[in-house]
Enzyme design. Sequence first.
Site: not given
Ligand code: 7PM
Length: 284
Positions: A229, A263
């Site tokens: 992240k 995750r």
């Molecule tokens: C842009 C922004 C690209 C955020 C990808 C992301 C989570 C999730 C995601 C989380 C749960 C990423 C995120 N993050 N589902 N889906 N918890 N439950 O970095 O923190 O994968 S997408």
Amino acid sequence: MVQLNNPNPNNYLLGIDLTFKNPQIMGVLNITPDSFSDGGRFCRIENAVEQALEMVNSGASIIDVGGESTRPGATKVSVDEELERVVPVIKAIRLVSDVVISVDTSKPEVMRQAVKAGASLINDVYALRQPGALDMAASLDVGVCLMHMQKDPDTMQNKPDYSEIIDEVGSFFHERLQACQQAGIAESNIILDPGFGFGKTLAHNLKLLAQLKKFKQYGRPLLVGLSRKSMWGELLGKKVDERVSASVISALLAVINGAAIVRVHDVAETAEALTIYKALQLAN
Ligand code: 7PM
């Protein structure tokens, strides 16, 4: 912080013991058409299954299949497009593995068809707040991950603001748990997630990680996503492909602070960290 009267949690869900003693890895499988590596529909499915099996072999017990981007400004995907991306992949993984499959979606029709295809967990960044999602999840009777997000993906990183982030995320969990109960969703099906990076500054994210244990009062397993992240980019000055150490270290810290599921993108590296952690627990 709101208190719930549930001192006796049942944390056995999806056939997995989801207590802090037995932390689980959820591997991320993003299905987005990539003109570069895409040799057509069959090739796309085959690649996805191969990636899923590699994550299972490396230690993932859950595969999170997602066909929609939650990136700020990302173009919205239609129901049909999302179905076309995730359903064939879920079916194909189900044919070759009994791993728990999670579907990363907020759309009721995608939830329905994904579960029919073999998914047993709904991972919804909107925490079932989209029209029809609560009733659909209730009728499907599968696991549900309720994630906290301030505002929506397009606006969430535009000045995130809280008076007390721990209290506000806690109140959100309380409200969503009540909404789920009213909709007839069994509490034993629910997983909670503070939603790192979803409407949070670096300071907010660090506070959530430091005080993660407080959310155990809701009596449900906690899932956290810290992998790759942008908070690590901000803290360490690392580009997205240089965040493996930060991701592994933070996954381990999350587990130490009470996460039942992490995750992650880097499954093998995370599994090493958790194997060391579990060996220490046993030696103690
Ligand atoms: C842009 C922004 C690209 C955020 C990808 C992301 C989570 C999730 C995601 C989380 C749960 C990423 C995120 N993050 N589902 N889906 N918890 N439950 O970095 O923190 O994968 S997408």
